[in-house]
Structures are given as structure tokens and as C-alpha cells.
Motif scaffolding. Structure first.
Motif, PDB file in Angstrom:
ATOM      1  N   UNK A  29       9.034  -7.503  -6.191  1.00 51.44           N
ATOM      2  CA  UNK A  29       9.673  -8.174  -5.049  1.00 51.44           C
ATOM      3  C   UNK A  29       8.699  -8.356  -3.901  1.00 51.44           C
ATOM      4  N   UNK A  30       7.828  -7.381  -3.671  1.00 55.43           N
ATOM      5  CA  UNK A  30       6.828  -7.512  -2.610  1.00 55.43           C
ATOM      6  C   UNK A  30       5.835  -8.632  -2.925  1.00 55.43           C
ATOM      7  N   UNK A  31       5.464  -8.769  -4.174  1.00 54.91           N
ATOM      8  CA  UNK A  31       4.557  -9.862  -4.539  1.00 54.91           C
ATOM      9  C   UNK A  31       5.227 -11.219  -4.350  1.00 54.91           C
ATOM     10  N   UNK A  32       6.531 -11.296  -4.610  1.00 55.06           N
ATOM     11  CA  UNK A  32       7.256 -12.539  -4.362  1.00 55.06           C
ATOM     12  C   UNK A  32       7.284 -12.852  -2.867  1.00 55.06           C
ATOM     13  N   UNK A  67       0.830  -1.208   0.000  1.00 52.31           N
ATOM     14  CA  UNK A  67       0.000   0.000   0.000  1.00 52.31           C
ATOM     15  C   UNK A  67       0.862   1.254   0.000  1.00 52.31           C
ATOM     16  N   UNK A  68       1.971   1.209   0.711  1.00 50.66           N
ATOM     17  CA  UNK A  68       2.844   2.384   0.787  1.00 50.66           C
ATOM     18  C   UNK A  68       3.619   2.612  -0.505  1.00 50.66           C
ATOM     19  N   UNK A  69       3.868   1.559  -1.274  1.00 48.32           N
ATOM     20  CA  UNK A  69       4.583   1.757  -2.540  1.00 48.32           C
ATOM     21  C   UNK A  69       3.723   2.471  -3.569  1.00 48.32           C
ATOM     22  N   UNK A  70       2.420   2.426  -3.412  1.00 43.64           N
ATOM     23  CA  UNK A  70       1.556   3.134  -4.354  1.00 43.64           C
ATOM     24  C   UNK A  70       1.615   4.643  -4.149  1.00 43.64           C
ATOM     25  N   UNK A  71       2.202   5.119  -3.058  1.00 41.45           N
ATOM     26  CA  UNK A  71       2.381   6.557  -2.847  1.00 41.45           C
ATOM     27  C   UNK A  71       3.544   7.094  -3.672  1.00 41.45           C
ATOM     28  N   UNK A  72       4.421   6.197  -4.118  1.00 39.29           N
ATOM     29  CA  UNK A  72       5.573   6.594  -4.932  1.00 39.29           C
ATOM     30  C   UNK A  72       5.110   6.775  -6.373  1.00 39.29           C
ATOM     31  N   UNK A  73       5.545   7.841  -7.026  1.00 39.18           N
ATOM     32  CA  UNK A  73       5.167   8.004  -8.443  1.00 39.18           C
ATOM     33  C   UNK A  73       5.643   6.808  -9.278  1.00 39.18           C
ATOM     34  N   UNK A  74       4.921   6.531 -10.324  1.00 38.84           N
ATOM     35  CA  UNK A  74       5.214   5.377 -11.162  1.00 38.84           C
ATOM     36  C   UNK A  74       6.602   5.505 -11.800  1.00 38.84           C
ATOM     37  N   UNK A  75       7.377   4.445 -11.645  1.00 40.82           N
ATOM     38  CA  UNK A  75       8.723   4.417 -12.230  1.00 40.82           C
ATOM     39  C   UNK A  75       9.175   2.963 -12.313  1.00 40.82           C
ATOM     40  N   UNK A  76      10.363   2.766 -12.874  1.00 39.24           N
ATOM     41  CA  UNK A  76      10.911   1.412 -12.974  1.00 39.24           C
ATOM     42  C   UNK A  76      11.235   0.866 -11.595  1.00 39.24           C
ATOM     43  N   UNK A  77      11.675   1.739 -10.700  1.00 38.41           N
ATOM     44  CA  UNK A  77      11.988   1.304  -9.337  1.00 38.41           C
ATOM     45  C   UNK A  77      10.730   0.809  -8.629  1.00 38.41           C
ATOM     46  N   UNK A  78       9.644   1.513  -8.821  1.00 39.20           N
ATOM     47  CA  UNK A  78       8.385   1.106  -8.195  1.00 39.20           C
ATOM     48  C   UNK A  78       7.953  -0.259  -8.698  1.00 39.20           C
ATOM     49  N   UNK A  79       8.107  -0.515  -9.992  1.00 38.44           N
ATOM     50  CA  UNK A  79       7.733  -1.822 -10.538  1.00 38.44           C
ATOM     51  C   UNK A  79       8.590  -2.932  -9.943  1.00 38.44           C
ATOM     52  N   UNK A  80       9.868  -2.662  -9.762  1.00 41.32           N
ATOM     53  CA  UNK A  80      10.766  -3.659  -9.159  1.00 41.32           C
ATOM     54  C   UNK A  80      10.377  -3.935  -7.709  1.00 41.32           C
ATOM     55  N   UNK A  81      10.042  -2.884  -6.983  1.00 39.48           N
ATOM     56  CA  UNK A  81       9.625  -3.047  -5.581  1.00 39.48           C
ATOM     57  C   UNK A  81       8.322  -3.822  -5.513  1.00 39.48           C
TER      58      UNK A  81
END
Length: 80
Positions: free
Chosen positions: A49-52, A32-46
Motif C-alpha cells: 500500500x505504501x508503494x501504491x 523506513x519505519x515499516x522495516x522495523x516490524x518483523x516480517x509478516x503478511x501484514x508488513x507485506x500488505x503495508x
């Protein structure tokens, strides 16, 4: 099953399930907290990894429940 019937394998299974569930809760909050970060490649990687991590926590929870339920069934604790 009475309280004094808890064997070590039951306590292990219950503990594993609780730890896995706590991990699921913490990972869900982190997602939920990662959705506060603007969309970027780093956000997709995070997110990946969180889904894993969440899938591993789900497996730990399921195996803990399975160990407890199978031991109750084998030991005759589950009577119907």
C-alpha cells in the motif's frame, strides 16, 4: 519570468509539485519505519500500500511540474 508573471496555473502547478514531493518524503519515512516490524503478511500488505501511495505521489509531482513547464512554454516565459 519575473515574479509578477506568476499566473494562477503556474501557482497551481508549483503547489501540486510541492504537495506531491512532500507526500513522497512522508511515504519514504513511513516505508523506513515499516522495516522495523518483523516480517509478516501484514508488513507485506503495508509495504504494497505504501508503494501504491508513493507511485500516486510521484504522478502528482510529475503532473504539477508538467503543468508549470507547459504553461511557461505556452505563455512565452521559457525563452532561450
Amino acid at each position: 519570468m519575473h515574479v509578477h508573471d506568476l499566473r494562477a496555473i503556474n501557482v497551481f502547478g508549483i503547489g501540486a509539485a510541492v504537495v506531491g514531493f512532500a507526500g513522497l518524503c512522508i511515504t519514504t519515512q513511513a516505508l523506513r519505519e515499516t522495516y522495523a516490524v518483523p516480517s509478516s503478511a501484514t508488513r507485506r500488505c503495508v509495504l504494497a500500500s505504501m508503494l501504491f501511495v508513493m507511485s500516486v505521489d510521484l504522478i502528482i509531482t510529475a503532473l504539477g511540474c508538467l503543468v508549470t513547464l507547459l504553461d511557461m512554454q505556452i505563455a512565452g516565459g521559457a525563452r532561450g
